[in-house]
Design a protein around this motif. Structure first.
Motif, PDB file in Angstrom:
ATOM      1  N   UNK A 216     -41.452  20.314  15.049  1.00  0.00           N
ATOM      2  CA  UNK A 216     -42.929  20.122  14.454  1.00  0.00           C
ATOM      3  C   UNK A 216     -42.793  20.430  13.028  1.00  0.00           C
ATOM      4  N   UNK A 217     -42.258  19.359  12.413  1.00  0.00           N
ATOM      5  CA  UNK A 217     -41.671  19.658  10.945  1.00  0.00           C
ATOM      6  C   UNK A 217     -42.524  18.540  10.044  1.00  0.00           C
ATOM      7  N   UNK A 218     -43.213  17.789  10.385  1.00  0.00           N
ATOM      8  CA  UNK A 218     -43.954  16.777   9.513  1.00  0.00           C
ATOM      9  C   UNK A 218     -42.783  15.568   9.126  1.00  0.00           C
ATOM     10  N   UNK A 219     -41.660  15.688   9.664  1.00  0.00           N
ATOM     11  CA  UNK A 219     -40.365  14.702   9.090  1.00  0.00           C
ATOM     12  C   UNK A 219     -39.358  15.519   8.167  1.00  0.00           C
ATOM     13  N   UNK A 220     -39.531  16.753   8.148  1.00  0.00           N
ATOM     14  CA  UNK A 220     -38.835  17.403   6.992  1.00  0.00           C
ATOM     15  C   UNK A 220     -37.420  17.476   7.187  1.00  0.00           C
ATOM     16  N   UNK A 221     -36.946  17.256   8.783  1.00  0.00           N
ATOM     17  CA  UNK A 221     -35.595  17.054   9.076  1.00  0.00           C
ATOM     18  C   UNK A 221     -35.685  16.282  10.224  1.00  0.00           C
ATOM     19  N   UNK A 222     -34.918  15.265  10.119  1.00  0.00           N
ATOM     20  CA  UNK A 222     -34.867  14.142  11.521  1.00  0.00           C
ATOM     21  C   UNK A 222     -33.652  13.970  12.207  1.00  0.00           C
TER      22      UNK A 222
END
Ligand code: NAI
Length: 247
Positions: free
Chosen positions: A240-246
């Motif tokens: 749940x990171x807004x795409x910070x780590x994918x």
């Protein structure tokens, strides 16, 4: 009311992500045992849940104290009859470069963030095994997945939670108990309020969705993993990171 008839216990529920998770689980129909050190804040939370038509009770608990974990979780099970959903959320930071990190700060973070989760799981797992239904949700962090300078203790504790999650998922899967982790990125709470505006603005630039997250963003993921909609998901780390780590 996807969780009606269920009983949840949330650690570190006095504020931030834990508080919002407790409110959300109660809104979805679960009775919620809210546990943290600050009894006044917990009482306020219980009043808020009850006023909204939900069911909740407060349990003063320092998760870094093994005896308190044992006695408090026993009291919660005695009061509600069971715990179906455990949310291991309590967590602290004691940031310092590793060269200067005091042993006490290493131990405190590991004890509060990781050992407490193992202790809480031990207290609830027996009744979950017996009833052949359970949901364990550990709140880890993006920094447990990618590391963070100045947070060797925190990153190690959160990476440890991911290993714990997968081991427990394998141990109890045959009894219809799932164990998952939620890995928040940058969430606006007291934990991140201490960071400078400049740091926060730079951090937001690294987030593809272009904003920091809210406790509600995390609570939605927790509520999903607690529900029957997630019954075939276990040993998973939900970002749940807004795409910070994918990836
Ligand atoms: P917060 O500082 O507002 O909340 C932490 C909660 O844990 C508080 O309710 C506090 O009382 C409780 N807690 C701390 N030590 C405790 C102890 N010994 N016994 C019982 N309760 C204790 O921070 P936030 O952001 O709500 O953090 C919640 C969880 O989310 C933590 O595990 C944190 O590591 C994790 N997280 C937070 C992120 C963020 O950006 N805010 C990002 C990734 C993970």
């Amino acid at each position: 009311m996807t969780l009606s008839g269920r009983v949840a216990l949330v650690t570190g529920a006095s504020q931030g992500i834990g508080r919002t998770c407790a409110l959300r689980l109660a809104k979805d129909g679960a009775a919620v045992a809210v546990a943290a050190r600050n009894q006044d804040k917990l009482n306020e939370l219980v009043s808020e849940i009850v006023a909204a038509g939900g069911k909740a009770a407060a349990f003063a608990l320092d998760v870094s104290d093994e005896e308190q974990v044992k006695s408090t979780l026993k009291s919660a099970i005695a009061q509600f009859g069971k715990i179906d959903i455990l949310v291991n959320n309590a967590g602290i930071t004691r940031d310092q470069l590793v060269m200067r990190m005091k042993r006490a700060d290493w131990d405190a973070v590991l004890q509060t963030n990781l050992t407490s989760a193992y202790l809480c799981i031990q207290q609830v797992i027996g009744s979950m095994l017996k009833q052949r239904w359970g949901r364990i949700i550990n709140i880890t962090s993006v920094f447990g997945q990618m590391g963070q300078a100045g947070q060797a203790n925190y990153s190690a504790s959160k990476a440890g939670l991911i290993g714990l999650t997968m081991a427990i998922a394998r141990e109890v899967g045959s009894r219809n108990i799932t164990c998952n982790a939620v890995a928040p990125g940058f969430i606006e709470t007291a934990m991140t309020a201490v960071l400078s505006d400049e740091f926060k603005q730079n951090a937001a630039k690294q987030i593809p969705l272009g904003r920091v997250g809210s406790p509600e963003d995390v609570a939605s993921a927790v509520a999903f993993l607690a529900s029957d909609d997630a019954s075939y998901i276990t040993g998973h780390v939900l970002n749940v990171n807004g795409g910070m780590l994918m990836g």
